[in-house]
Design a protein around this motif. Structure first.
Motif, PDB file in Angstrom:
ATOM      1  N   THR A  78      -1.968   1.787   4.775  1.00  0.00           N
ATOM      2  CA  THR A  78      -3.285   2.356   4.489  1.00  0.00           C
ATOM      3  C   THR A  78      -4.304   1.228   4.359  1.00  0.00           C
ATOM      4  O   THR A  78      -3.949   0.079   4.141  1.00  0.00           O
ATOM      5  CB  THR A  78      -3.271   3.169   3.175  1.00  0.00           C
ATOM      6  N   ALA A  79      -5.558   1.590   4.476  1.00  0.00           N
ATOM      7  CA  ALA A  79      -6.629   0.595   4.329  1.00  0.00           C
ATOM      8  C   ALA A  79      -6.859   0.323   2.846  1.00  0.00           C
ATOM      9  O   ALA A  79      -6.950   1.246   2.045  1.00  0.00           O
ATOM     10  CB  ALA A  79      -7.919   1.109   4.966  1.00  0.00           C
ATOM     11  N   ALA A  80      -6.950  -0.941   2.505  1.00  0.00           N
ATOM     12  CA  ALA A  80      -7.170  -1.326   1.105  1.00  0.00           C
ATOM     13  C   ALA A  80      -8.653  -1.240   0.764  1.00  0.00           C
ATOM     14  O   ALA A  80      -9.490  -1.740   1.506  1.00  0.00           O
ATOM     15  CB  ALA A  80      -6.669  -2.748   0.869  1.00  0.00           C
ATOM     16  N   PRO A  81      -8.967  -0.603  -0.362  1.00  0.00           N
ATOM     17  CA  PRO A  81     -10.369  -0.617  -0.804  1.00  0.00           C
ATOM     18  C   PRO A  81     -10.742  -2.027  -1.232  1.00  0.00           C
ATOM     19  O   PRO A  81      -9.886  -2.820  -1.621  1.00  0.00           O
ATOM     20  CB  PRO A  81     -10.383   0.352  -1.983  1.00  0.00           C
ATOM     21  N   SER A  82     -12.013  -2.344  -1.180  1.00  0.00           N
ATOM     22  CA  SER A  82     -12.435  -3.695  -1.542  1.00  0.00           C
ATOM     23  C   SER A  82     -12.349  -3.936  -3.041  1.00  0.00           C
ATOM     24  O   SER A  82     -12.151  -5.060  -3.474  1.00  0.00           O
ATOM     25  CB  SER A  82     -13.863  -3.959  -1.047  1.00  0.00           C
ATOM     26  N   ASP A  83     -12.505  -2.879  -3.827  1.00  0.00           N
ATOM     27  CA  ASP A  83     -12.473  -3.018  -5.278  1.00  0.00           C
ATOM     28  C   ASP A  83     -11.390  -2.143  -5.880  1.00  0.00           C
ATOM     29  O   ASP A  83     -11.026  -1.105  -5.326  1.00  0.00           O
ATOM     30  CB  ASP A  83     -13.818  -2.629  -5.892  1.00  0.00           C
TER      31      ASP A  83
END
Length: 169
Positions: A78-83
């Motif tokens: 999955t794509a990691a959130p920046s925060d």
């Protein structure tokens, strides 16, 4: 009726599952509850919140960092959130009178494994001068899960306990 906001960071979905079980327990106990992912969580908490619950997975004995979050999300596909929770805590004003509880998911319950919940409580003490009234820790099998047997039921029971404490205030 008391309203609880549960802010959760989750990489593989296990911490989110615990948050949902806590919310179900809160509802069992007569408390309205809403779960929101930390990436969508408001940094200005809405009026009417009577209980704030914060949850995150334990990475490297504490809260996820940008690097550990990215690694975990790559493993999950999955794509990691920046925060994450660490960043949210740094920029969110939590009213001093608002009761706060914290929880984490861990792969082991030894002192060597560390605790994201204890890291959140420490951040609350350091930045806000307060203690977390309740800390929960829930076991995950391996780095990506699933939850250990009975942990979702334990989270629901903890939610009922939190609801009872909130109603007695």
């Amino acid at each position: 009726m008391i309203t609880a906001l549960i802010v959760v960071e989750s990489c593989f979905g296990n911490t989110r599952t615990i948050a949902e079980a806590v919310a179900a327990g809160l509802k069992d106990g007569g408390t309205d509850a809403r779960v929101v992912d930390v990436a969508q969580a408001p940094t200005a908490l809405p009026a009417g919140i009577g209980l704030l619950i914060l949850g995150a997975p334990t990475h490297n004995r504490g809260l996820p960092t940008a690097a550990t979050r990215t690694q975990a999300h790559e493993r999950a596909g999955t794509a990691a959130p920046s925060d994450g929770m660490r960043e949210w805590l740094a920029c969110t004003a939590i009213p001093p009178a608002l009761p706060v509880a914290v929880f984490d998911t861990v792969t082991s319950r030894t002192w060597l494994s560390g605790s994201a919940a204890k890291a959140i409580a420490k951040a609350l003490r350091r930045r806000r001068g307060r203690e977390a009234p309740s800390i929960g820790s829930f076991l995950v099998q391996g780095q990506s899960g699933p939850l250990a047997d009975g942990e979702d039921a334990a989270a629901r029971a903890w939610g009922r306990e939190l609801a009872g404490a909130a109603c007695s205030r």
